[in-house]
Design an enzyme around this catalytic site. Structure first.
Site, short mmCIF file in Angstrom:
data_model
loop_
_atom_site.label_atom_id
_atom_site.label_comp_id
_atom_site.label_asym_id
_atom_site.label_seq_id
_atom_site.Cartn_x
_atom_site.Cartn_y
_atom_site.Cartn_z
N PHE A 250 0.88 -1.18 0.00
CA PHE A 250 0.00 0.00 0.00
C PHE A 250 0.91 1.22 0.00
CE2 PHE A 250 -4.35 1.50 0.85
CZ PHE A 250 -4.11 2.82 1.19
N LEU A 251 0.87 2.00 -1.08
CA LEU A 251 1.83 3.11 -1.22
C LEU A 251 1.22 4.29 -1.96
CD1 LEU A 251 4.72 4.32 -1.10
CD2 LEU A 251 5.17 3.16 -3.28
N GLN A 257 1.15 12.65 -0.72
CA GLN A 257 0.70 12.34 0.64
C GLN A 257 0.14 13.59 1.30
OE1 GLN A 257 3.97 10.44 2.67
NE2 GLN A 257 4.08 8.75 1.21
N GLY A 260 -5.38 12.87 1.31
CA GLY A 260 -6.49 11.94 1.46
C GLY A 260 -6.52 10.78 0.50
N GLY A 262 -4.72 8.04 0.49
CA GLY A 262 -4.66 6.76 1.18
C GLY A 262 -6.03 6.34 1.69
N GLU A 285 -1.67 -7.00 6.05
CA GLU A 285 -0.42 -7.71 6.30
C GLU A 285 0.63 -6.77 6.86
OE1 GLU A 285 2.75 -9.48 3.27
OE2 GLU A 285 0.94 -10.71 3.36
N ASN A 288 2.32 -0.71 9.24
CA ASN A 288 3.15 0.14 10.10
C ASN A 288 2.23 1.10 10.86
OD1 ASN A 288 2.45 2.18 8.29
ND2 ASN A 288 4.41 2.14 7.23
#
Length: 509
Positions: A250-251, A257, A260, A262, A285, A288
């Site tokens: 997920f990046l 960044q 919004g 993400g 998975e 962080n």
């Protein structure tokens, strides 16, 4: 000979990533940024030896991520014995495709005069469109069994060692039945093409998800031996089997960044999960801390209206009226919160049990007036004295809220806690509960400010992420239980040793 230390440089500073698009005469740069990590490529110290003034430029075409590597430096260390400058081309070839080492004029000409760029659309199908800061964005999704999806992901995965800690690029030459388990989501900005032949798409980020087979519970069914044919006459496909969906990579690229994207990407994946009858729940998975905040924010705002609609709250008076003065020590969780209804909500929104517990705990805490909570200056000494007998029902709710939290934490780390003496066990559990509560309060503050338009739609950066880790201090084991259990009241602390031994087998706060 000069000190060899003078010939070392920071790899994170030396590597320069940029996104480019066609310009009037030659490709123009849209964004320039540096990696967050380089240790997978250049070692744990993230140092490159043998160069002065080193710049490693990795360029990516905005629409299809066509990649190019260009290395420049002022001086290179002359080998002396075993000491030699890092072979940069050899090192990078393990991570960057061979075509990326083409001559610079050849690469720039290919980007500038790409005849297919104006007709480019991201692979897969359009699943979501949205606006952010008056700019237009789209999210496209496709199966990894699609060669176009694989080709674009192969280029996007170059970002993995730079931005996903301990991330591993996917193996893209697996059998088709395995690739079908994977769905890739690409986020693109719709831009005005800078030239007549340029693309209207500019890459923003991506995520990969895969299906993890889920063994369904068999209720009341007995196994029946059948005389079926082998092999099975019909092809079995993963898309038809009950599964958990798991987010792997997920990046969102650094220049995008804080806007919004993400949250938009995560919510799109979550909605697809809810719409798919074969998917049981959505998991992540190894997230962080920054992703945990993003996920908590998205799930909280998704569940909040439903929890309000169902009037979910803590029952401040769980003891039955007929109990009299001699109250039972054990309070079933179902008498404090509507466990059956909450199970139905969790299943409806397909949120994993541990994650649902976090969101529910934040929601229930937020239903207690702020002055009645520790963060609002509640009289904790009085609360610890009166406990469930407090005159104010919100004080009683807060007391039971902490008991529910400690119950969950205890079950998660029971194997660790039972190794401690009872006083230390109680102390560690109380410290952990306070840490978790402080993290919840910080997140609720962020959520509240966001609702009032005082914060952006993005979570705080990783270095300011609220602490919500359920770890027993100073251990690093997490404390996130998967099931609900009865809460044991801690009113009678003068129990004898036999009762203590028995109580150690149950959650005790």
């Amino acid at each position: 000979m000069a000190d060899q230390g003078d010939w070392s440089c920071d790899a994170n500073d030396a590597v320069q990533l940029s996104v480019i698009q066609p310009g009037e005469q030659k490709p123009a740069t849209l964004d320039i940024f540096h990696p967050q990590f380089t240790y997978p490529i250049f070692g744990d110290d993230e140092q490159i030896f043998g160069y002065k003034g080193l710049i490693i430029r990795l360029r990516f075409a905005a629409h299809d991520l066509r990649t190019h590597v260009h290395i420049s430096y002022d001086e290179k260390f002359k080998a002396v014995g075993d000491a030699a400058a890092t072979d940069l081309n050899k090192t990078l070839r393990d991570w960057v495709p061979e075509f990326a080492f083409a001559h610079l004029p050849e690469y720039e000409n290919a980007v500038q005069k790409d005849e297919n760029a104006k007709d480019f659309t991201p692979p897969g199908k359009l699943v979501h469109s949205y606006q952010s800061k008056e700019r237009n964005y789209e999210i496209w999704a496709g199966s990894l069994a699609d060669s176009a999806v694989r080709n674009l992901l192969a280029r996007a995965q170059i970002f993995v060692p730079f931005f996903i800690e301990a991330g591993t690029p996917l193996v893209l030459d697996d059998p088709e039945w395995t690739l079908e388990r994977w769905t890739v989501y690409f986020v693109y900005e719709k831009i005005t093409p800078p030239t007549p032949t340029a693309s209207q798409f500019s890459f923003v980020g991506y995520s990969t998800t895969y299906r993890w087979w889920f063994y369904p519970e068999q209720k009341g069914e007995k196994g029946v031996i059948q005389n079926g044919t082998f092999p099975y006459p019909e092809e079995i496909r993963f898309s038809t089997l009950p599964s958990r969906l798991r987010i792997a990579q997920f990046l969102i690229l650094p220049p995008h960044q804080g806007s919004g994207h993400g949250s938009q990407l995560y919510n799109t994946i979550h909605k697809a999960t809810i719409a798919d009858d074969t998917v049981i729940e959505l998991t992540v998975e190894d997230p962080n801390e920054a992703f945990d905040v993003l996920r908590d924010s998205a799930d909280y705002h998704t569940l909040y209206p439903e929890l309000i609609k169902q009037k979910i709250n803590i029952n401040p008076n769980p003891y039955p009226a007929e109990a009299g003065k001699r109250r039972p020590r054990h309070v079933p969780t179902a008498t404090l919160i509507p466990t059956q209804k909450l199970t139905e909500i969790r299943s409806q929104y397909k949120i994993a049990p541990t994650q649902f517990a976090h969101i529910l705990e934040m929601f229930l805490l937020n239903q207690i007036p702020h002055p009645k909570r520790a963060a609002g200056g509640a009289n904790m000494a009085r609360l610890l004295t009166k406990k469930h007998k407090a005159d104010d029902e919100n004080e009683r709710r807060y007391y039971w809220w902490r008991m529910l939290l400690k119950q969950r934490l205890y079950k998660r780390s029971r194997d660790i806690l039972i190794q401690l003496d009872l006083p230390e066990r109680i102390q560690k559990l109380d410290e952990t509960a306070s840490n978790v509560e402080e993290g919840y309060e910080a997140l609720l503050t962020v959520f509240g400010a966001r609702e009032k338009g005082k914060a952006t739609a993005a979570p705080p950066p990783a270095d300011s992420t609220p602490e919500t880790d359920d770890s027993v201090r100073p251990d690093t084991h997490t404390m996130r239980p998967k099931r609900k259990y009865a809460v044991e009241d801690d009113e009678d602390e003068d129990e004898d040793e036999a009762e203590r031994s028995e109580a150690a087998k149950r959650p005790k706060m």
